[in-house]
Scaffold this active site. Sequence first.
Site, PDB file in Angstrom:
ATOM      1  N   LYS A 275       0.818  -1.214   0.000  1.00 25.41           N
ATOM      2  CA  LYS A 275       0.000   0.000   0.000  1.00 25.41           C
ATOM      3  C   LYS A 275       0.851   1.262   0.000  1.00 25.41           C
ATOM      4  CE  LYS A 275      -4.359  -1.975   1.364  1.00 25.41           C
ATOM      5  NZ  LYS A 275      -5.419  -2.148   2.368  1.00 25.41           N
ATOM      6  N   ARG A 310      -3.636 -10.081   4.758  1.00 23.99           N
ATOM      7  CA  ARG A 310      -4.000 -10.086   3.328  1.00 23.99           C
ATOM      8  C   ARG A 310      -2.804  -9.559   2.541  1.00 23.99           C
ATOM      9  NH1 ARG A 310      -5.896  -6.557  -0.490  1.00 23.99           N
ATOM     10  NH2 ARG A 310      -7.323  -7.380  -2.032  1.00 23.99           N
TER      11      ARG A 310
HETATM   12  C1  8Y4 Z   1      -0.716  -1.843  -4.582  1.00 22.79           C
HETATM   13  C2  8Y4 Z   1      -1.566  -2.885  -4.732  1.00 22.79           C
HETATM   14  C3  8Y4 Z   1      -1.098  -0.800  -3.779  1.00 22.79           C
HETATM   15  C4  8Y4 Z   1      -2.790  -2.897  -4.097  1.00 22.79           C
HETATM   16  C5  8Y4 Z   1      -2.316  -0.804  -3.141  1.00 22.79           C
HETATM   17  C6  8Y4 Z   1      -3.169  -1.868  -3.288  1.00 22.79           C
HETATM   18  C7  8Y4 Z   1      -8.045  -4.536   1.603  1.00 22.79           C
HETATM   19  C8  8Y4 Z   1      -9.060  -5.327   1.073  1.00 22.79           C
HETATM   20  C9  8Y4 Z   1      -8.110  -4.195  -0.513  1.00 22.79           C
HETATM   21  C10 8Y4 Z   1      -7.807  -4.567   3.004  1.00 22.79           C
HETATM   22  C11 8Y4 Z   1      -9.595  -6.176   3.130  1.00 22.79           C
HETATM   23  C12 8Y4 Z   1      -5.140  -2.815  -2.167  1.00 22.79           C
HETATM   24  C13 8Y4 Z   1     -10.010  -5.730  -1.216  1.00 22.79           C
HETATM   25  C14 8Y4 Z   1      -6.491  -2.360  -1.838  1.00 22.79           C
HETATM   26  N1  8Y4 Z   1      -7.448  -3.841   0.583  1.00 22.79           N
HETATM   27  N2  8Y4 Z   1      -9.832  -6.159   1.817  1.00 22.79           N
HETATM   28  N3  8Y4 Z   1      -9.094  -5.118  -0.276  1.00 22.79           N
HETATM   29  N4  8Y4 Z   1      -8.607  -5.406   3.718  1.00 22.79           N
HETATM   30  N5  8Y4 Z   1     -10.337  -6.961   3.929  1.00 22.79           N
HETATM   31  N6  8Y4 Z   1      -4.394  -1.807  -2.659  1.00 22.79           N
HETATM   32  O1  8Y4 Z   1      -6.956  -3.884   3.564  1.00 22.79           O
HETATM   33  O2  8Y4 Z   1      -4.771  -3.950  -2.031  1.00 22.79           O
HETATM   34  S1  8Y4 Z   1      -7.786  -3.576  -2.122  1.00 22.79           S
END
Ligand code: 8Y4
Length: 330
Positions: A275, A310
Amino acid sequence: MHHRPLALLSGRAACAAVAAGTAQPLAGGPLAFSLVETADGIQPATALAAGHPLIKPRPAWAGFDLSWPLIMGIVNVTPDSFSDGGDHASVAAAIAHGRRLLAEGADILDIGGESTRPGAEPVPVDVEIARVVPVIAALAADGAVISIDTRHAAVMQAAAAAGAKIINDVTALTGDPDSLSVAAASGLPLVLMHIQGEPQTMQLAPRYADVTAAVFDWLAARIEAARGAGIAREKIAIDPGIGFGKDLSHNVDLLARTAGLHGLGCPLLIGVSRKRFIAALSKGEAPKDRVAGSIAAALHALGQGAHILRVHDVAATVQAVAVWQALQSA
Ligand code: 8Y4
């Protein structure tokens, strides 16, 4: 109401302090806390009643014993340049990626067909379903435990029919008027995540008086809403939603004070993988170059008693958790 465990102990020190009556087990797990911060100041943890949610053991969730950290691997079903998803190449790539994460040691595969990144184009639900259903069906047939990452009730229903065993909703069942009833009827365990605002606009100006207290109160209200719809408390895991309507200081505050969320009495899932806050704390790295920081944050979360991580980088996280676990158990 907002009690924060302090003076955390692990391993033999935790066992000895609990046995001596000078600490309490955190969420019934292997960590212990000897102090607790309340509105009246810092007190001995032993001032809390034995049935307090910070102390009570967590029953199994989604069929998993929670005494060892669980790894949820991320599988995004993203369209290729020729199609809006559900096409053979995108589905085949997602299935192959899921199989790789399983081989690397993922306990759960989180399958999503819609990006919730700020500014991402919304996806029609039929497209979202066409993306995720064949991936869920194939990986469930391999024996994987699948969670469906969606904020749409129709997707939850189609995913459950295809073999998903967990619902992961980044809106905690507020994103679709049918989600509460569909989730309840599915009988599936759920992850309820905190978000402030809508994915499209949540990062514009997030504001909180006290981010940890606000997340706690909002999740408490969502747990009650789920219970009101007929969902048993034991089915619910909670998640502070790192990066979802939070700026850098909010994310840092939440991670530093994560243990307070055990007061909600549910298993705790944390998603920090790759993130933006990691880049913001370091040198502005691109997502693929945030693995080391992701692991640092993930191990910190385990030190706060998180039950489920996750992650994108399953192999690296499994290795880090194994070493962390051996050292903190000693
Ligand atoms: C690079 C790749 C930078 C991905 C940011 C991201 C969460 C989630 C997401 C979380 C739960 C993400 C679906 C965001 N984050 N579900 N989902 N908890 N329960 N961003 O923190 O991965 S998507």
